[in-house]
Design a protein around this motif. Structure first.
Motif, PDB file in Angstrom:
ATOM      1  N   ARG A   1       0.834  -1.208   0.000  1.00  0.00           N
ATOM      2  CA  ARG A   1       0.000   0.000   0.000  1.00  0.00           C
ATOM      3  C   ARG A   1       0.866   1.255   0.000  1.00  0.00           C
ATOM      4  NH1 ARG A   1      -3.719   0.627   5.136  1.00  0.00           N
ATOM      5  NH2 ARG A   1      -5.054  -0.864   4.046  1.00  0.00           N
ATOM      6  N   GLN A   2       1.887   1.262   0.839  1.00  0.00           N
ATOM      7  CA  GLN A   2       2.772   2.423   0.888  1.00  0.00           C
ATOM      8  C   GLN A   2       3.563   2.582  -0.400  1.00  0.00           C
ATOM      9  OE1 GLN A   2       3.179   5.063   2.972  1.00  0.00           O
ATOM     10  NE2 GLN A   2       1.250   4.226   3.738  1.00  0.00           N
ATOM     11  N   GLU A   3       4.009   1.481  -0.950  1.00  0.00           N
ATOM     12  CA  GLU A   3       4.756   1.541  -2.202  1.00  0.00           C
ATOM     13  C   GLU A   3       3.891   2.128  -3.312  1.00  0.00           C
ATOM     14  OE1 GLU A   3       7.588   1.487  -4.974  1.00  0.00           O
ATOM     15  OE2 GLU A   3       7.876   1.097  -2.832  1.00  0.00           O
ATOM     16  N   GLN A   4       2.641   1.726  -3.368  1.00  0.00           N
ATOM     17  CA  GLN A   4       1.728   2.246  -4.395  1.00  0.00           C
ATOM     18  C   GLN A   4       1.492   3.742  -4.215  1.00  0.00           C
ATOM     19  OE1 GLN A   4      -1.812  -0.138  -4.103  1.00  0.00           O
ATOM     20  NE2 GLN A   4      -0.909  -1.915  -5.142  1.00  0.00           N
ATOM     21  N   ARG A   5       1.312   4.177  -2.986  1.00  0.00           N
ATOM     22  CA  ARG A   5       1.053   5.601  -2.745  1.00  0.00           C
ATOM     23  C   ARG A   5       2.269   6.452  -3.082  1.00  0.00           C
ATOM     24  NH1 ARG A   5      -2.096   5.024   3.119  1.00  0.00           N
ATOM     25  NH2 ARG A   5      -4.046   4.125   2.278  1.00  0.00           N
ATOM     26  N   ARG A   6       3.448   5.985  -2.713  1.00  0.00           N
ATOM     27  CA  ARG A   6       4.661   6.744  -3.039  1.00  0.00           C
ATOM     28  C   ARG A   6       4.903   6.761  -4.546  1.00  0.00           C
ATOM     29  NH1 ARG A   6       6.779   3.698   1.294  1.00  0.00           N
ATOM     30  NH2 ARG A   6       7.989   2.471  -0.202  1.00  0.00           N
ATOM     31  N   ARG A   7       4.674   5.622  -5.177  1.00  0.00           N
ATOM     32  CA  ARG A   7       4.875   5.547  -6.629  1.00  0.00           C
ATOM     33  C   ARG A   7       3.892   6.456  -7.363  1.00  0.00           C
ATOM     34  NH1 ARG A   7       5.109   0.395  -6.975  1.00  0.00           N
ATOM     35  NH2 ARG A   7       2.895   0.004  -7.422  1.00  0.00           N
ATOM     36  N   LEU A   8       2.647   6.484  -6.895  1.00  0.00           N
ATOM     37  CA  LEU A   8       1.653   7.356  -7.521  1.00  0.00           C
ATOM     38  C   LEU A   8       2.071   8.819  -7.420  1.00  0.00           C
ATOM     39  CD1 LEU A   8      -1.144   7.797  -8.816  1.00  0.00           C
ATOM     40  CD2 LEU A   8      -2.079   7.933  -6.496  1.00  0.00           C
ATOM     41  N   LEU A   9       2.567   9.227  -6.259  1.00  0.00           N
ATOM     42  CA  LEU A   9       3.026  10.608  -6.094  1.00  0.00           C
ATOM     43  C   LEU A   9       4.118  10.945  -7.103  1.00  0.00           C
ATOM     44  CD1 LEU A   9       3.361  11.653  -2.326  1.00  0.00           C
ATOM     45  CD2 LEU A   9       2.171  12.837  -4.159  1.00  0.00           C
ATOM     46  N   GLN A  10       5.086  10.051  -7.237  1.00  0.00           N
ATOM     47  CA  GLN A  10       6.180  10.295  -8.177  1.00  0.00           C
ATOM     48  C   GLN A  10       5.664  10.391  -9.607  1.00  0.00           C
ATOM     49  OE1 GLN A  10       8.978   7.138  -7.462  1.00  0.00           O
ATOM     50  NE2 GLN A  10       9.515   7.853  -5.414  1.00  0.00           N
TER      51      GLN A  10
ATOM     52  N   PRO B   1       4.450  18.103  -2.162  1.00  0.00           N
ATOM     53  CA  PRO B   1       4.806  16.699  -2.413  1.00  0.00           C
ATOM     54  C   PRO B   1       5.640  16.472  -3.663  1.00  0.00           C
ATOM     55  CG  PRO B   1       2.508  17.102  -2.971  1.00  0.00           C
ATOM     56  CD  PRO B   1       3.005  18.341  -2.303  1.00  0.00           C
ATOM     57  N   CYS B   2       5.733  17.453  -4.551  1.00  0.00           N
ATOM     58  CA  CYS B   2       6.588  17.288  -5.729  1.00  0.00           C
ATOM     59  C   CYS B   2       8.005  17.793  -5.484  1.00  0.00           C
ATOM     60  CB  CYS B   2       5.971  17.995  -6.939  1.00  0.00           C
ATOM     61  SG  CYS B   2       4.478  17.176  -7.562  1.00  0.00           S
ATOM     62  N   GLN B   3       8.230  18.448  -4.364  1.00  0.00           N
ATOM     63  CA  GLN B   3       9.581  18.885  -3.990  1.00  0.00           C
ATOM     64  C   GLN B   3      10.152  18.049  -2.843  1.00  0.00           C
ATOM     65  OE1 GLN B   3       7.005  21.236  -4.409  1.00  0.00           O
ATOM     66  NE2 GLN B   3       7.754  21.681  -6.465  1.00  0.00           N
ATOM     67  N   ILE B   4       9.273  17.420  -2.061  1.00  0.00           N
ATOM     68  CA  ILE B   4       9.689  16.613  -0.915  1.00  0.00           C
ATOM     69  C   ILE B   4       9.247  15.177  -1.150  1.00  0.00           C
ATOM     70  CG2 ILE B   4       9.392  16.238   1.566  1.00  0.00           C
ATOM     71  CD1 ILE B   4       8.908  19.255   1.841  1.00  0.00           C
ATOM     72  N   GLN B   5      10.178  14.266  -1.110  1.00  0.00           N
ATOM     73  CA  GLN B   5       9.875  12.856  -1.351  1.00  0.00           C
ATOM     74  C   GLN B   5       9.493  12.192  -0.029  1.00  0.00           C
ATOM     75  OE1 GLN B   5      12.898  10.837  -3.566  1.00  0.00           O
ATOM     76  NE2 GLN B   5      11.822   8.886  -3.576  1.00  0.00           N
ATOM     77  N   TYR B   6       8.197  12.053   0.191  1.00  0.00           N
ATOM     78  CA  TYR B   6       7.715  11.505   1.459  1.00  0.00           C
ATOM     79  C   TYR B   6       7.951   9.995   1.515  1.00  0.00           C
ATOM     80  CZ  TYR B   6       5.712  15.989   2.629  1.00  0.00           C
ATOM     81  OH  TYR B   6       5.566  17.318   2.943  1.00  0.00           O
ATOM     82  N   ASP B   7       8.365   9.543   2.701  1.00  0.00           N
ATOM     83  CA  ASP B   7       8.627   8.121   2.912  1.00  0.00           C
ATOM     84  C   ASP B   7       7.368   7.363   3.307  1.00  0.00           C
ATOM     85  OD1 ASP B   7      11.657   8.258   2.748  1.00  0.00           O
ATOM     86  OD2 ASP B   7      11.267   9.682   4.366  1.00  0.00           O
ATOM     87  N   PHE B   8       6.385   8.096   3.820  1.00  0.00           N
ATOM     88  CA  PHE B   8       5.152   7.444   4.269  1.00  0.00           C
ATOM     89  C   PHE B   8       3.985   8.382   3.986  1.00  0.00           C
ATOM     90  CE2 PHE B   8       1.866   5.833   6.976  1.00  0.00           C
ATOM     91  CZ  PHE B   8       2.115   4.472   7.113  1.00  0.00           C
ATOM     92  N   VAL B   9       2.966   7.844   3.305  1.00  0.00           N
ATOM     93  CA  VAL B   9       1.763   8.616   2.983  1.00  0.00           C
ATOM     94  C   VAL B   9       0.575   7.909   3.620  1.00  0.00           C
ATOM     95  CG1 VAL B   9       0.296   9.551   1.162  1.00  0.00           C
ATOM     96  CG2 VAL B   9       2.781   9.367   0.802  1.00  0.00           C
ATOM     97  N   GLY B  10       0.045   8.498   4.681  1.00  0.00           N
ATOM     98  CA  GLY B  10      -1.108   7.920   5.354  1.00  0.00           C
ATOM     99  C   GLY B  10      -2.401   8.531   4.853  1.00  0.00           C
ATOM    100  N   HIS B  11      -3.474   7.760   4.902  1.00  0.00           N
ATOM    101  CA  HIS B  11      -4.810   8.244   4.561  1.00  0.00           C
ATOM    102  C   HIS B  11      -5.685   8.172   5.802  1.00  0.00           C
ATOM    103  CE1 HIS B  11      -4.825   7.683  -0.127  1.00  0.00           C
ATOM    104  NE2 HIS B  11      -3.715   8.266   0.315  1.00  0.00           N
ATOM    105  N   LEU B  12      -6.497   9.172   6.004  1.00  0.00           N
ATOM    106  CA  LEU B  12      -7.392   9.150   7.159  1.00  0.00           C
ATOM    107  C   LEU B  12      -8.376   7.986   7.056  1.00  0.00           C
ATOM    108  CD1 LEU B  12      -7.957  10.777   9.753  1.00  0.00           C
ATOM    109  CD2 LEU B  12      -9.788  11.931   8.512  1.00  0.00           C
ATOM    110  N   GLU B  13      -8.713   7.605   5.832  1.00  0.00           N
ATOM    111  CA  GLU B  13      -9.652   6.509   5.631  1.00  0.00           C
ATOM    112  C   GLU B  13      -9.083   5.172   6.104  1.00  0.00           C
ATOM    113  OE1 GLU B  13     -10.519   9.878   2.947  1.00  0.00           O
ATOM    114  OE2 GLU B  13      -8.708   8.721   3.405  1.00  0.00           O
ATOM    115  N   THR B  14      -7.775   5.065   6.195  1.00  0.00           N
ATOM    116  CA  THR B  14      -7.130   3.848   6.708  1.00  0.00           C
ATOM    117  C   THR B  14      -6.230   4.215   7.887  1.00  0.00           C
ATOM    118  OG1 THR B  14      -5.375   4.119   5.038  1.00  0.00           O
ATOM    119  CG2 THR B  14      -7.191   2.627   4.495  1.00  0.00           C
ATOM    120  N   ALA B  15      -6.675   5.184   8.680  1.00  0.00           N
ATOM    121  CA  ALA B  15      -5.822   5.789   9.708  1.00  0.00           C
ATOM    122  C   ALA B  15      -5.323   4.784  10.737  1.00  0.00           C
ATOM    123  CB  ALA B  15      -6.572   6.918  10.405  1.00  0.00           C
ATOM    124  N   GLU B  16      -6.176   3.868  11.162  1.00  0.00           N
ATOM    125  CA  GLU B  16      -5.773   2.953  12.232  1.00  0.00           C
ATOM    126  C   GLU B  16      -4.614   2.064  11.790  1.00  0.00           C
ATOM    127  OE1 GLU B  16      -7.886  -0.363  15.148  1.00  0.00           O
ATOM    128  OE2 GLU B  16      -9.093   1.229  14.236  1.00  0.00           O
TER     129      GLU B  16
END
Length: 417
Positions: A123-132, A334-349
């Protein structure tokens, strides 16, 4: 005898001259305010070699000033062997006490014997890849997308909170559980003491302190602390530290902002924003002077008035959007800072548990879950039914970058009604 006296005079004068040079040098260096916090994890202490009495020849190549600073900073930021939980390095010299002295691992870091679930890692890999991909995609356009980090004004870096003790940077987004994540950052950074002891319970931190800027060390404060080294140190920490962000469906975030700031009594937001909305869009040329008077008369901006305010070009000509409804791409870059973790409130727990484990601080603090009066995504149709189809489409265009950058589907059911 005369030669000896002359020699002593020259020695005294030379010493005085050197002392004067040292004083002038430190006055100049001190003005830059260069100092660092506790390192992420202490590396091995390197003993200084004994002084040599013979003259050392100077090398012909002198490293650049910034490389010197980078090397200096790395002494503080680089862990001894790459992992803060690594055991002490083997002592090849049979001096175990000295080896223990050189390397002292952080005692609070937690070692996990089982890996993170593959589903969460993917899930994290997909979110980071999507941002890039979205940042590289020309079809996603928004102001400031292609600028460099150096081009971001200092005032726009005020949402990046730094914890130097654990090497963490958090970009907070209002209306996305930021109060509780700020509490976590206060606990980790130990910036709040009770009777001389760091506060360990996030929920025990009062709300007024949570949002008090003095409790958080943010990027926009680097200039005051580090002077001319500020921007370089930001880049070093962005490279070394773990950076995380939590986001939310943009339309649901707007509903939450409206409910919190305009359906509840808030004198500050009433005077700064609600009165403007009432005058411009609610046929209230002289709105009540206070929020109590307005609520007493059943007067407050409607959700439709709020959206009109957001879509009105005059709004941002007067001032930038307030942080509670400003787009995430403008808050966190997010296009200048490469985030290592992207959390969503919908999956917050799940995301909170995963993040704290990734930071290896899940034995230090737990994320305080709260379901109090949450704004549900299923309410969108009801809230947006009061808006014209044109207003909905214009609003989507305004927040489209956030939808696409963070993987939220286009709300066709709302836009096509």
């Amino acid at each position: 005898m005369g030669t000896s006296r002359m020699f002593r005079i020259f020695v005294v004068l030379g010493s005085a001259f050197m002392i004067l040079l040292i004083i002038i040098y430190w006055d100049d260096v001190g003005a830059s305010h260069l100092y660092l916090h506790t390192p992420v994890s202490p590396g091995p202490k390197i003993p200084h070699p004994p002084p040599h009495h013979h003259h050392q020849p100077q090398t012909s190549r002198t490293p650049s000033f910034l490389l010197d600073i980078d090397a200096f900073v790395n002494q503080f930021l680089e862990p001894g062997t790459g992992e803060p939980t690594d055991p002490a390095p083997a002592d090849t010299s049979n001096q175990s006490e000295k080896a223990e002295e050189r390397y002292v691992p952080r005692r609070e870091w937690k070692i996990h014997l089982t890996p993170v679930a593959a589903e969460l890692r993917e899930r994290q890999e997909q979110r980071r890849r999507l941002l890039q991909e979205m940042c590289a995609n020309d079809s996603v356009a928004f102001p400031g997308k292609n600028r460099s980090f150096d081009d971001i004004p200092n005032r726009e870096l005020d949402h990046l909170i730094v914890d130097d003790r654990h090497g963490v940077i958090y970009c907070y987004v209002p209306k996305v559980a930021c109060s509780n994540w700020k509490r976590i950052m206060i606990v980790l950074s130990e910036s709040l003491l009770r009777d001389g002891v760091p506060q360990r319970d996030p929920l025990a931190i009062p709300r007024d302190l949570v949002h008090n800027s003095s409790m958080h060390f943010t990027f926009n404060k680097f200039w005051k602390r580090y002077g001319k080294f500020a921007r370089h140190l930001m880049k070093v920490k962005l490279k070394k530290y773990t950076k995380f962000i939590f986001v939310r469906d943009p339309f649901v975030r707007l509903i939450s902002a409206y409910r919190n700031k305009f359906e509840l009594r808030n004198e500050d937001f009433y005077r700064r924003f609600a009165q403007v909305m009432l005058r411009r869009y609610a046929n209230q040329p002289t709105p009540p002077a206070s929020v109590d008077e307005a609520f007493g008369g059943g007067i407050h901006p409607s959700f439709s008035n709020f959206i009109q305010y957001l879509l009105d070009p005059q709004t941002e000509k007067e001032m930038p959007f307030n942080e509670h409804w400003r787009q995430v791409y403008r808050l966190c870059h997010p296009c200048q800072i490469q985030y290592d973790f992207v959390g969503h409130l919908e999956t917050a727990e799940d995301d909170a548990e995963h993040l704290l484990r990734q930071l290896r601080v899940d034995n230090v603090v737990e994320f305080p879950t709260s379901h109090r009066n949450l704004t549900a995504s299923t309410w969108e149709s009801d809230w947006f039914s009061t808006l014209s189809a044109e207003a909905r489409r214009e609003l989507y265009k305004l927040y489209e970058p956030d939808f696409r950058l963070f993987g939220y589907d286009r709300p066709d059911s709302i836009l096509n009604e």
